[in-house]
Enzyme design. Structure first.
Site, PDB file in Angstrom:
ATOM      1  N   PRO A 141      39.555   1.066  61.191  1.00 39.53           N
ATOM      2  CA  PRO A 141      40.191   1.138  62.519  1.00 39.53           C
ATOM      3  C   PRO A 141      39.791   2.420  63.233  1.00 39.53           C
ATOM      4  CG  PRO A 141      41.830   0.821  60.762  1.00 39.53           C
ATOM      5  CD  PRO A 141      40.514   1.080  60.099  1.00 39.53           C
ATOM      6  N   GLU A 142      39.452   2.290  64.480  1.00 40.68           N
ATOM      7  CA  GLU A 142      39.221   3.471  65.299  1.00 40.68           C
ATOM      8  C   GLU A 142      40.418   3.650  66.230  1.00 40.68           C
ATOM      9  OE1 GLU A 142      35.594   4.638  66.902  1.00 40.68           O
ATOM     10  OE2 GLU A 142      34.328   3.537  65.502  1.00 40.68           O
TER      11      GLU A 142
END
Ligand code: ZN
Length: 306
Positions: free
Chosen positions: A2-3
């Site tokens: 996840p960014e």
């Protein structure tokens, strides 16, 4: 992994359950994730009301009425699943319309936020039981995620946060701040933007996308941008992050409408992972290339990113 936009989308999805909710019971099904859970983890959560759910870089921060903050990081494969045993209207807070939950009393799975689509209960490591019947389950097959409890007043000085740079969606992220963050750096622009001490939460994908949008070469010296280029870069960073958050929100809404499952975002990128594709910028005609910088792939158009 996840960014920032994904973590922000998760935050928005969880906020209606967390904020104002009271944790009637917490379960830690193992003593550690990536790191050991803090001492008396369950006891320090039990009975606590969540006053706010914030995000700093890729950390989710649940401020408790005890004066502590629950710090949560999703690692590589962490996800939250929202379940609710009671029928009521639920607003996921992703700017969509509220949808009534099922009325049959069965647990209604409101959403998954995940990368590896693990449904295995063996990977459900932490469960928050809220007073209103909602359950939030933290699932993490690879266990690179972690949780900690930190005094809210000491958060900024905590080793996890003390050296974190500008928040790219925060109010203080303006051309002056960005210019200061890059000042004097002889590193390539790509590397400087990935440096979490300068700007928080930007990963490989969104750095490539932002540089492409700003038409700046990832190989440029970071400290050498002209004021107009800095402004362009600032705008591009905000735009790519906001577009991704919006896309995450749309994905949440679309999925919820069909099967109640939320969350696996497959964003469409303009440049990332698109080697060999014709550049989408008007009148460019260049071809998207891949280079390796600091061991990681950079995707860019050498014809228009100068
Ligand atoms: Zn181009």
């Amino acid at each position: 992994m996840p960014e920032l936009p994904e973590v922000e989308t998760v935050r928005r999805g969880l906020a209606p359950t967390f904020v104002g909710g009271r944790i009637a019971r917490a379960e830690a099904r193992r003593p550690d994730l990536r790191f050991p859970l803090p001492e008396r983890f369950v006891g320090r959560l039990t009975g606590r009301r969540v006053e706010d759910l914030r995000r700093r870089a890729k950390y989710l921060l649940a401020d408790l009425d005890s004066g502590e903050t629950l710090v949560m990081h999703l690692g590589m494969s962490g996800s939250f699943r929202l379940e609710r045993a009671v029928a009521e209207v639920v607003d996921l807070g992703v700017s969509g319309s509220a949808t009534p939950a099922t009325a049959n009393g069965a647990p209604d799975v409101l959403g998954d936020f995940y990368y590896d689509r693990s449904k295995a209960a063996a990977h459900d490591h932490v469960v928050f039981h809220f007073e209103n019947g909602a359950r939030v389950v933290y699932n993490d097959p690879r266990r690179f995620g972690y949780m900690d409890l930190v005094a809210t007043s000491a958060l900024e000085a905590h080793p996890l946060f003390a050296d974190i740079g500008l928040e790219p969606l925060g109010a203080g992220f303006d051309a002056t701040a960005l210019s200061m963050a890059l000042q004097g750096s002889r590193a390539p622009l790509k590397a400087a933007l990935l440096d979490q001490r300068r700007i928080a939460g930007l990963g490989n994908i969104y750095v490539c996308e932002a540089l492409y949008r700003a038409r700046l070469s990832p190989m440029r010296e970071a400290g050498g941008l002209k004021p107009a280029e800095t402004r362009r870069l600032l705008r591009a960073i905000r735009e790519v992050l906001e577009a991704a958050i919006e896309a995450g929100g749309s994905t949440l809404r679309d999925h919820r409408q069909t099967d109640g499952t939320l969350g696996y975002f497959q964003h469409r990128f303009a440049v990332y992972d698109r080697e060999g594709v014709v550049c989408g910028h008007k009148r460019c005609g260049g071809i998207i290339a891949r280079a390796v910088q600091s061991g990681r792939s950079t995707f860019y158009c050498s014809a228009c990113q100068l």
